[in-house]
Write a protein that holds these residues in place. Sequence first.
Motif, short mmCIF file in Angstrom:
data_model
loop_
_atom_site.label_atom_id
_atom_site.label_comp_id
_atom_site.label_asym_id
_atom_site.label_seq_id
_atom_site.Cartn_x
_atom_site.Cartn_y
_atom_site.Cartn_z
N ARG A 1 0.84 -1.19 0.00
CA ARG A 1 0.00 0.00 0.00
C ARG A 1 0.88 1.25 0.00
NH1 ARG A 1 -5.14 -1.82 1.14
NH2 ARG A 1 -5.26 -3.62 2.49
N SER A 2 0.45 2.23 -0.74
CA SER A 2 1.19 3.48 -0.79
C SER A 2 0.92 4.29 0.48
CB SER A 2 0.77 4.29 -2.01
OG SER A 2 -0.57 4.74 -1.85
N THR A 3 1.75 5.27 0.73
CA THR A 3 1.57 6.14 1.90
C THR A 3 0.25 6.87 1.81
OG1 THR A 3 3.96 6.38 2.06
CG2 THR A 3 2.62 8.01 3.21
N ARG A 4 -0.13 7.30 0.64
CA ARG A 4 -1.39 8.01 0.45
C ARG A 4 -2.57 7.09 0.78
NH1 ARG A 4 -1.96 10.85 -5.09
NH2 ARG A 4 -0.40 12.13 -4.07
N ASN A 5 -2.50 5.84 0.36
CA ASN A 5 -3.55 4.88 0.65
C ASN A 5 -3.64 4.62 2.15
OD1 ASN A 5 -5.34 2.76 0.67
ND2 ASN A 5 -4.32 1.61 -0.93
N ARG A 6 -2.51 4.45 2.82
CA ARG A 6 -2.51 4.23 4.27
C ARG A 6 -3.06 5.43 5.01
NH1 ARG A 6 3.45 1.88 4.97
NH2 ARG A 6 3.38 0.85 2.97
N LEU A 7 -2.69 6.62 4.57
CA LEU A 7 -3.19 7.84 5.20
C LEU A 7 -4.70 7.96 5.03
CD1 LEU A 7 -2.49 10.41 6.74
CD2 LEU A 7 -2.10 11.53 4.55
N ALA A 8 -5.19 7.60 3.86
CA ALA A 8 -6.63 7.64 3.61
C ALA A 8 -7.36 6.67 4.54
CB ALA A 8 -6.94 7.31 2.15
N TRP A 9 -6.85 5.46 4.71
CA TRP A 9 -7.47 4.50 5.62
C TRP A 9 -7.41 5.00 7.05
CZ3 TRP A 9 -10.94 1.06 4.85
CH2 TRP A 9 -11.03 0.42 3.62
#
Length: 80
Positions: A9-17
């Motif tokens: 998972r990208s950092t952006r995806n993790r931040l969104a979650w």
Amino acid sequence: MSASRKKPRSTRNRLAWFVVCLSAGAAAGMAGTWFTGNPLWFLAIPAALALGWLWVANPDECLPPARRRAGSAADDDGAP
């Protein structure tokens, strides 16, 4: 055959979650406090973060890549 691996998972995806879990916990806390008047409902925030971590996280992504010494074969080479 090699086992299929999920794309990290990208950092952006993790931040969104993280934001989704934080928002869900805050919404549950606000709704519970509004209905009951008890501020302990805001414990839903860390609970939602913990549940989100269990559902989304992959501990293998936290490990550094395996390093091989020069000239050594991988452990699974030649395995039946």
